[in-house]
Design an enzyme around this catalytic site. Structure first.
Site, short mmCIF file in Angstrom:
data_model
loop_
_atom_site.label_atom_id
_atom_site.label_comp_id
_atom_site.label_asym_id
_atom_site.label_seq_id
_atom_site.Cartn_x
_atom_site.Cartn_y
_atom_site.Cartn_z
N LYS B 171 0.89 -1.11 0.08
CA LYS B 171 -0.05 0.16 0.02
C LYS B 171 0.90 1.23 -0.03
O LYS B 171 2.16 1.37 0.43
CB LYS B 171 -1.00 0.02 1.12
CG LYS B 171 -0.36 -0.14 2.71
CD LYS B 171 -0.14 1.28 3.40
CE LYS B 171 -0.89 2.29 2.95
NZ LYS B 171 -0.68 3.39 3.70
N THR B 182 3.35 5.57 5.95
CA THR B 182 3.60 4.43 5.74
C THR B 182 3.40 3.95 4.34
O THR B 182 2.28 4.10 3.74
CB THR B 182 2.65 3.58 6.56
OG1 THR B 182 2.59 4.10 7.92
CG2 THR B 182 3.22 2.27 6.52
N GLU B 268 -0.73 9.76 -4.68
CA GLU B 268 -1.59 10.91 -4.62
C GLU B 268 -1.65 11.79 -5.87
O GLU B 268 -0.77 12.46 -6.05
CB GLU B 268 -1.53 11.43 -3.31
CG GLU B 268 -1.78 10.64 -2.30
CD GLU B 268 -0.99 10.93 -0.67
OE1 GLU B 268 -0.61 12.03 -0.79
OE2 GLU B 268 -1.81 10.30 0.14
N ASN B 390 -3.47 16.72 -0.38
CA ASN B 390 -2.58 16.94 0.94
C ASN B 390 -2.82 18.29 1.28
O ASN B 390 -2.33 18.42 2.66
CB ASN B 390 -1.17 16.66 0.21
CG ASN B 390 -0.87 15.26 0.12
OD1 ASN B 390 -0.93 14.41 1.09
ND2 ASN B 390 -0.40 14.99 -1.26
N THR B 395 -10.13 16.83 8.83
CA THR B 395 -11.41 17.08 9.47
C THR B 395 -11.69 15.87 10.46
O THR B 395 -11.29 15.08 10.01
CB THR B 395 -12.47 17.10 8.46
OG1 THR B 395 -12.63 16.07 7.54
CG2 THR B 395 -12.72 18.38 7.72
#
EC number: 2.3.1.35
Lengths: 395, 395
Positions: B171, B182, B268, B390, B395
């Site tokens: 991952k 991670t 991302e 990013n 929240t």
């Protein structure tokens, strides 16, 4: 600070010679009436632009009379023509200024890989000489690339009873132009100071200012900061580390830090100026490794853009900086709000954090609690606009 | 490759225990029927998560029976409670698996600085044990954070006549979760291989794969790659660098590279996978300094997002990499299009460049022409979505 002005004996001009397609000023000329002691600090990139190489070669052994800087197209990575173009620019300037071509320094910023339009530059140079004035403003405008405003500053200082003026201009924007050129800084002073002490003062000031800012971590092939000191203030020449030297280097550092902060604030896509301070470090090198790592972290920079008090990203960037410290001792403050104590996150007031993070200037302090050294760097946030400016297809 | 499957003697489960607020799977359990030789590679960040520290301590001297990984909240930077939570997780797992707690490895990924919800994890662990199966898919899903899909792979290889299975999951996403945790990789195999040779094989494979990818240059506090080899394929144990070792390490490297590329593709905000190759370098270290510098450059990454054949940014990133090379010899290819020759930009076909840059996968080759060593890295482009993911307020 008062009005921004050139020191005694300097004139400058900034003209539009047609390198920039939008008709903006793109050629700056600075002339000193008398020969000036000169010092410089240059990019550490092993790829170096042709104009920069000219400057690096000639700054060593010569007193300087003129500086010419073009923007819109950097003279870099175009082969041998780049070297001969640099020499031609210096030669023409020398003939107009009535000095040796080795007394002319060059700067060049903009897209790299395209030869300079030399006819435009030659007629531009003639025009610039006809427009020389005691105002530095047009020259400061003519060195801009993606900068949204010119960066200038001037101080008067007193050296043993004599009034001395220090002027500085700089351009970024983001250390680096979209197509990757150049941070340029030019300082001018009428102080009398030996070449050795001038280089020492510039190196000291640059290390605390231009070498302490980061916009995207990239270093260009044309970066340079130069200073010309023509001695026309008639102070007793500074030739050792006396009180006058201390006064001078303080003023130079102050000017350089102010220009550096302007560069960061006007960094590509920047919405915030972020000051990163590491305190109570065992030594300056350790402190600097950490400020540098935090200042370059895209995750810290996007968090600041997003107004997120993400101390975890700050601690993480410190952790991979290569610096040796004890993470279980580290405190982190955002503004004056303690968000992490002894390496552990606190239940801080989120509303107070948001209030701090909404501001245009944000201070981050990392306290290592293992010594008394410190380091400060300035960076900006990473916004959508950074991607827009740098990711748009070149047309 | 065929169907993705676990090697002999392994079972796994992935459950939603309530750490993730959206009800997605967040607890993965992997169990080996017999004791497995184990090797690991861990983050070089000096800040280390509590669960990671547990794993690093216990992997050394013990044969391993179980791996437990939670996602959604990393067990990091929460003080002593983090260490005792890690021990509690290992202890409960050990009681359910009927092994020593030192035979349990832990991984943890997600937001850092918040203590784990231990009651949820404890009931989740009980549930996971009741759902163990020979399918790895749920576990691969349960370790995801901002990943948009699970990354898994399995191969069958032949070691001296015995069929051996190698399975891997990983991952990202972006080496790093928004709140900074991670990259995790877990390999499982039924091969018989000594602990020493297993560590050697893993280190070799990781150096050519997970250590050759960059999404944003940040390195998290929980990164780990582990491999468990339980020997149930009954091949002759690999205990030296024989043919079987070569076959095994090749398969492991292939699996690791494929997972690494999946991580980058799913980085991302990534829209493109970019392969950066430096060839004809004097040595591997020089080549790697340059691939690494290019792979991390925000200016190169935004140019790729913007489909801009900006070789100047590539050459510049090479120039500030710290590597020693002659810029006047460098050729740069984007895809198979030569855009820079001997350090000078060419008048290349812009339409052909755009055609290459529109693709999902782009190869950049930098030819130093001063030796025969090379290095390859994979990175992704930098898009608006990177900033959105990013930079959004937590929240």
């Amino acid at each position: 600070m008062g009005e921004i002005k050139l020191p005694k004996g300097f004139k400058s001009a900034g003209v539009a010679c047609g390198i920039k397609k939008d008709g903006k000023k793109d050629l700056a000329l600075i002339l000193s009436e008398s020969e000036a002691n000169t010092a410089g600090v240059f990019t550490k990139n092993i790829v170096k632009g042709h104009s920069l190489k000219w400057t690096m070669k000639n700054i060593r052994g010569n007193k300087i009379r003129a500086v010419v800087i073009n923007s819109g197209n950097a003279n870099a990575c175009v082969g041998e023509k780049g070297d001969s173009d640099a020499e031609r620019m210096a030669d023409l300037t020398a003939r107009l200024a009535k000095c040796g071509k080795e007394q002319v320094l060059l700067g060049s910023t903009g897209v790299i890989g395209f030869p300079l339009p030399m006819e435009k530059i030659e007629s531009g140079l003639q025009k610039a000489f006809s427009m020389l004035s005691t105002s530095p403003h047009d020259a400061a405008c003519a060195i801009m690339t993606t900068d949204t405003y010119p960066k200038e500053i001037s101080f008067d200082i007193n050296l043993s009873g004599k009034n001395v003026t220090l002027y500085g201009m700089a351009k970024g924007s983001g250390m680096i132009h979209p197509n990757m050129a150049t941070m340029i800084g030019v300082f001018l002073t009428d102080a009398a100071i030996s070449k050795e002490m001038l280089q020492k003062a510039l190196t000291e000031a640059v290390n605390k200012s231009f070498n302490r800012i980061s916009v995207d971590g990239d270093t260009s092939v044309c970066d340079m900061v130069v200073i010309l000191a023509n001695g026309m203030a008639e102070n007793e020449e500074i030739s050792c580390e006396n009180n006058d030297y201390a006064t001078f280097v303080n003023a130079l550092e102050k000017a350089a830090v102010m220009l550096s902060k302007m560069l960061v604030k006007d960094g590509e896509g920047a919405t915030k100026l972020i000051e990163i301070r590491v305190v109570n470090a065992p030594d300056c090198e350790t402190a600097h490794k950490i400020t540098s790592s935090i200042a370059k972290s895209p995750l810290v920079k996007t968090a600041m853009f997003g107004q997120d008090a993400n101390w975890g990203r700050i601690l993480t960037a410190a952790g991979y900086s290569g610096a040796d410290f004890n993470p279980d001792l580290v405190d982190i403050l955002i503004g004056d709000l303690l968000v992490c104590q002894n390496g552990v996150g606190l239940n801080f007031d989120e509303e107070k954090a948001l209030e701090i993070l909404k501001k245009d200037e944000i201070k981050i302090t990392v306290d290592l609690k293992i010594g008394s050294s410190e380091d400060t760097m300035w960076t900006c946030d990473f916004s959508y606009d950074y991607v827009r400016i740098n990711g748009s297809y070149r047309t």
